[in-house]
Design an enzyme around this catalytic site. Structure first.
Site, PDB file in Angstrom:
ATOM      1  CE1 TYR A  16      59.968 -13.940 -17.140  1.00  0.00           C
ATOM      2  CE2 TYR A  16      59.485 -11.819 -16.291  1.00  0.00           C
ATOM      3  CZ  TYR A  16      60.375 -12.820 -16.767  1.00  0.00           C
ATOM      4  OH  TYR A  16      61.640 -12.730 -16.233  1.00  0.00           O
TER       5      TYR A  16
ATOM      6  CG  ASP B 191      58.439  -5.379  -9.499  1.00  0.00           C
ATOM      7  OD1 ASP B 191      59.121  -4.488  -9.308  1.00  0.00           O
ATOM      8  OD2 ASP B 191      57.675  -5.622 -10.391  1.00  0.00           O
TER       9      ASP B 191
END
Length: 431
Positions: free
Chosen positions: A92, A202
């Site tokens: 991203y 994450d």
């Protein structure tokens, strides 16, 4: 520019906390015991301070996002910053090393492509990063965000060494004392995140930034996947080797209400990687042979010997992994339970003939995992490990460990980054 430091939210601090270092050397176990005593004494006060955020984190983030969206200005990036090089890249966006043209101050800029990221997603990550940045083991976020023609950008603290992944030697890991330091600091960060009612989602070595090569100060980063506890997700989120089994089996129809146990699972896998230089499995599903062996062992932990991958973990800390990696998420221990095992040996002794040259620092060895490589699976065992047992810490000042760090962060020479980027400055073309 947005300067969120001016928001009047009583328990929110806009500036990254600077902590003093303890004088002289303090042994790890004594230091941890003193911290735990202070935590017990101050628990009531701590709960009172955090109450407003704990009970209304969603409302607080909504207010931060609203404020930021109204103050998000577009600027000419080249006018204010010299982009020196790229530090990391994801699906991203990327993180770049930048210098303020007026002050020459070095910083990290998180840059997100507008074609891949919505403004709402950008502002959510920015707000969560800012909300958590007061903790000494979470990367600093100065509260400044802006846009260019093609990108969303916010400013972060610069980590001079790189990420934890770059220090791991395949089939070896990192030294025992460094593993313990990392473990205690990460557990403190995870406890803080959980107290705020958030889940990181994450956890992995690439998202742990390093401020010195002995890991006296490390910081958790990248809150792009972070969400409020209880949020229902219907897609897999995170890195596959670090996903908990309940995440691996999530379907769109069922969904999964997330909580901190997902971070605890990834934390357990992370500690194993640091100790061994290997991943315990590729994916936490029963068609993965290594994971299936672990499940069978966990179900009969007191009866059967550990599988090959776990036989190299000293007996004294196997219970720690069983609790962190409990298949039933409701039975997983909190991250701070690792403190109970600090006095144990975390790496098996190795024969003198197998030890590395004592002048060689394994953290600085050129044989570390190269960018783009994966850690080997646990089935590919290599017993040439290095171990030293010394110091580390946990608390609201948990990056302050037993040994003084020489020089300030700005005086440190940055270590090799994940990408061998040329030093020639690269500039954004906003057109």
């Amino acid at each position: 520019m947005v300067n969120v430091e001016h928001i009047q939210e009583g328990s929110i601090r806009g500036r990254v906390t600077k902590a003093h270092k303890p004088k002289g050397s303090t042994r790890l176990l004594d230091y941890v015991h003193s911290i735990r005593s202070k935590q017990r004494v101050s628990q009531e006060e701590k709960e009172g301070t955090m109450a407003s955020i704990n009970h209304d984190v969603e409302g607080l983030l909504d207010r931060l996002i609203s404020f930021s969206s109204h103050s998000l200005h577009q600027i000419d990036l080249e006018k204010y910053f010299l982009i020196v090089k790229e530090l990391g890249k994801g699906g991203y966006g990327k993180v770049v090393l930048a210098k303020d043209r007026k002050t020459d101050h070095r910083m990290a800029l998180k840059v997100m492509d507008k074609n891949r990221t919505s403004q709402q997603s950008f502002l959510l990550e920015f707000s969560i990063s800012f909300l958590l940045s007061s903790h000494p083991n979470i990367i600093g976020c100065c509260g400044t965000a802006f846009t260019t023609t093609d990108h969303f950008v916010f400013v972060q603290e610069l980590a001079p060494v790189g990420d934890l992944f770059s220090l791991i030697l395949p089939n070896v890991g990192i030294p025992e004392d460094a593993v313990k330091r990392c473990t205690v600091q990460i557990s403190s960060a995870l406890e803080f995140i959980a107290e705020k009612g958030l889940v990181h989602m994450d956890m992995k070595p690439e998202n742990i930034l390093v401020f010195d090569r002995e890991c006296h100060c490390i910081k958790l980063t990248d809150f792009g996947f972070a969400r409020i506890k209880g949020t229902v997700i219907r897609t897999k989120v995170g890195s596959i080797s670090f996903m908990a089994p309940e995440m691996c089996t999530t379907t769109m129809s069922d969904g999964l209400a997330i909580d901190g146990s997902l971070d605890v699972w990834a934390f357990g896998v992370l500690i194993y990687c640091l100790l061994t230089g290997e991943s315990p499995w590729q994916v936490a599903m029963t068609d993965d042979k290594e994971y299936k062996c672990f499940v069978d062992w966990q179900n009969s932990f007191k009866t059967y010997s550990p599988p090959e991958a776990w036989s190299k973990v000293p007996t004294g800390i196997r219970r720690m992994f069983i609790d962190l990696l409990a298949i039933d998420s409701t039975k997983r221990s909190p991250s701070v339970e690792v403190l109970k095992y600090i006095s144990e040996s975390w790496k098996e002794e190795i024969p003198d003939s197998a030890t590395r040259n004592e002048d060689e620092n394994p953290i600085q060895s050129s044989s570390s995992v190269q960018p783009g490589e994966s850690l080997p699976k646990a089935s590919n065992l290599n017993t040439s490990q290095s171990s030293d047992s010394n110091t580390s810490t946990l608390s609201n000042m948990s990056c302050l460990l037993s040994t003084e760090i020489s020089g300030s962060q700005t005086e440190m020479t940055p270590g090799p980054q994940k990408d061998n980027m040329a030093e020639t400055p690269i500039m954004f073309d906003d057109k």
